[in-house]
Scaffold this active site. Structure first.
Site, PDB file in Angstrom:
ATOM      1  N   ASP A  29       1.000  -1.185  -0.008  1.00 41.45           N
ATOM      2  CA  ASP A  29       0.066  -0.088   0.009  1.00 41.45           C
ATOM      3  C   ASP A  29       0.780   1.273   0.059  1.00 41.45           C
ATOM      4  O   ASP A  29       1.988   1.049   0.421  1.00 41.45           O
ATOM      5  CB  ASP A  29      -0.794   0.003   1.215  1.00 41.45           C
ATOM      6  CG  ASP A  29      -1.974   0.901   1.206  1.00 41.45           C
ATOM      7  OD1 ASP A  29      -2.266   1.516  -0.134  1.00 41.45           O
ATOM      8  OD2 ASP A  29      -2.782   1.144   2.057  1.00 41.45           O
ATOM      9  N   ASN A  50     -11.078  -2.696  -6.409  1.00 40.46           N
ATOM     10  CA  ASN A  50     -10.012  -1.703  -7.141  1.00 40.46           C
ATOM     11  C   ASN A  50     -10.633  -1.242  -8.309  1.00 40.46           C
ATOM     12  O   ASN A  50     -10.388  -0.238  -8.980  1.00 40.46           O
ATOM     13  CB  ASN A  50      -8.654  -2.229  -7.299  1.00 40.46           C
ATOM     14  CG  ASN A  50      -7.847  -2.353  -6.202  1.00 40.46           C
ATOM     15  OD1 ASN A  50      -6.773  -3.099  -6.286  1.00 40.46           O
ATOM     16  ND2 ASN A  50      -8.084  -1.349  -5.248  1.00 40.46           N
ATOM     17  N   TRP A  51     -11.830  -1.985  -8.876  1.00 35.57           N
ATOM     18  CA  TRP A  51     -12.431  -1.615 -10.275  1.00 35.57           C
ATOM     19  C   TRP A  51     -13.043  -0.253 -10.009  1.00 35.57           C
ATOM     20  O   TRP A  51     -13.371   0.299 -11.121  1.00 35.57           O
ATOM     21  CB  TRP A  51     -13.489  -2.734 -10.570  1.00 35.57           C
ATOM     22  CG  TRP A  51     -12.906  -4.044 -10.933  1.00 35.57           C
ATOM     23  CD1 TRP A  51     -12.951  -4.845 -10.184  1.00 35.57           C
ATOM     24  CD2 TRP A  51     -12.228  -4.303 -12.295  1.00 35.57           C
ATOM     25  NE1 TRP A  51     -12.283  -6.220 -10.946  1.00 35.57           N
ATOM     26  CE2 TRP A  51     -11.868  -5.724 -12.105  1.00 35.57           C
ATOM     27  CE3 TRP A  51     -12.124  -3.686 -13.317  1.00 35.57           C
ATOM     28  CZ2 TRP A  51     -11.345  -6.371 -13.294  1.00 35.57           C
ATOM     29  CZ3 TRP A  51     -11.454  -4.244 -14.231  1.00 35.57           C
ATOM     30  CH2 TRP A  51     -11.170  -5.668 -14.266  1.00 35.57           C
ATOM     31  N   SER A 107      -7.354  -5.821  -6.254  1.00 39.20           N
ATOM     32  CA  SER A 107      -8.492  -6.376  -5.428  1.00 39.20           C
ATOM     33  C   SER A 107      -9.747  -6.111  -6.212  1.00 39.20           C
ATOM     34  O   SER A 107      -9.959  -5.249  -7.323  1.00 39.20           O
ATOM     35  CB  SER A 107      -8.609  -5.497  -4.105  1.00 39.20           C
ATOM     36  OG  SER A 107      -9.382  -4.391  -4.170  1.00 39.20           O
ATOM     37  N   GLU A 151       1.225 -13.362  12.060  1.00 39.82           N
ATOM     38  CA  GLU A 151       1.594 -12.197  12.825  1.00 39.82           C
ATOM     39  C   GLU A 151       1.670 -11.150  11.795  1.00 39.82           C
ATOM     40  O   GLU A 151       1.838 -11.285  10.720  1.00 39.82           O
ATOM     41  CB  GLU A 151       3.218 -12.347  13.086  1.00 39.82           C
ATOM     42  CG  GLU A 151       3.449 -13.652  14.042  1.00 39.82           C
ATOM     43  CD  GLU A 151       2.707 -13.480  15.656  1.00 39.82           C
ATOM     44  OE1 GLU A 151       2.883 -12.093  15.836  1.00 39.82           O
ATOM     45  OE2 GLU A 151       2.234 -14.342  16.266  1.00 39.82           O
TER      46      GLU A 151
END
Ligand code: FPP
Length: 252
Positions: free
Chosen positions: A27, A75-76, A72, A214
């Site tokens: 990100d 994201n479209w 993802s 984790e």
């Protein structure tokens, strides 16, 4: 008395305590670019370069599986021009880096609703998978057009159909059976999930597979996630006590 100096930065990675599977939410590409007065797409390009270095380092360290969230199902909804740019990235990536990844013994894998992607992308993705299928090094999985809730819903439908077809009875649906029907069926559970850019979210990525992972969050944007930052994340992982819901060591 003096306090002991924190020697964390000098600590070396223990090759016997490596996570088997590390996943990354890459990100902050857009914000990285904006900070420099560049278009968001420049951030994705820079992110692609950091990704290559990260793959190389993880493979050299002996990590068995590395996964990334590249696009993802949500994201479209981004601006058309950005979606178009993101859609070009796998093709560019494969054209540019496949020979290098192949030589490094890396096995390319993709998860997501690949069948819904344009034909040229599907062709390229299948080519990359085919070309590296005999490789025995790290499995590198790109999630593209992927959403975890969609993956789980899809799996539930597949299993429901098996029950309707009479090849399975509901009592045979175990956690292990379910996991074998997910898109990640060839991969171990994620041991370490890294998200860059300071956002503290999972964003519908590998929800089933990270049950006992984790989690590591860093304020660095993905294009700033250098080898040094990766090693910091791995050291932090190695200093954690994994409990899997039980008790460890002196607590027993
Ligand atoms: C999130 O940053 C990043 C992405 C949606 C794309 C990540 C893609 C790459 C790193 C390129 C490599 C791609 C492939 C296919 C191997 P963001 O755009 O959400 O950043 P922001 O939160 O700062 O806006």
């Amino acid at each position: 008395m003096f306090f002991k100096r924190n020697n964390k930065s000098k600590q070396e990675i223990d090759s016997h305590k490596l996570p088997q599977h590390v996943a990354f939410i890459m990100d902050g590409n857009g914000r990285w670019a904006r900070r420099r007065g560049l278009p968001r797409t420049a951030g994705h390009n820079e992110g692609g370069k950091i990704l290559l270095k990260t793959i190389k380092t993880c493979n050299d360290l002996g990590i068995k599986a590395m996964s990334v969230f590249a696009f993802s199902t949500e994201n479209w909804s981004r601006p058309k021009a950005e979606v178009e740019h993101l859609m070009k990235l796998p093709n560019e990536y494969i054209d540019k880096y496949l020979p290098m990844l192949k030589d490094a013994n890396i096995k390319m894998n993709f998860i997501g609703f690949i069948d819904d992607l344009p034909d040229d992308m599907k062709k390229n993705i299948n080519y990359a998978i085919e070309e590296t299928k005999a490789n025995t090094g790290m499995i590198f999985t790109t999630a593209f057009n992927y959403g975890s809730r969609d993956e789980i819903t899809h799996t539930a439908k597949v299993i429901a159909q098996e029950c309707l077809d009479g090849v399975l009875i509901p009592n045979e649906i175990t956690k292990e059976y379910f996991a074998k029907k997910l898109m990640t069926h060839d991969l171990p559970d994620v041991d370490l999930l890294v998200r860059t850019s300071g956002e503290l979210r999972i964003s519908n990525y590998l929800l089933w597979q990270i049950s006992y992972s984790e989690l590591y969050f860093t304020n660095k944007y993905w294009p700033e996630f250098t080898e040094k930052e990766l090693k910091k994340a791995l050291l932090e992982y190695q200093n954690r006590q994994r409990r899997y819901g039980g008790l460890k060591g002196e607590e027993k």
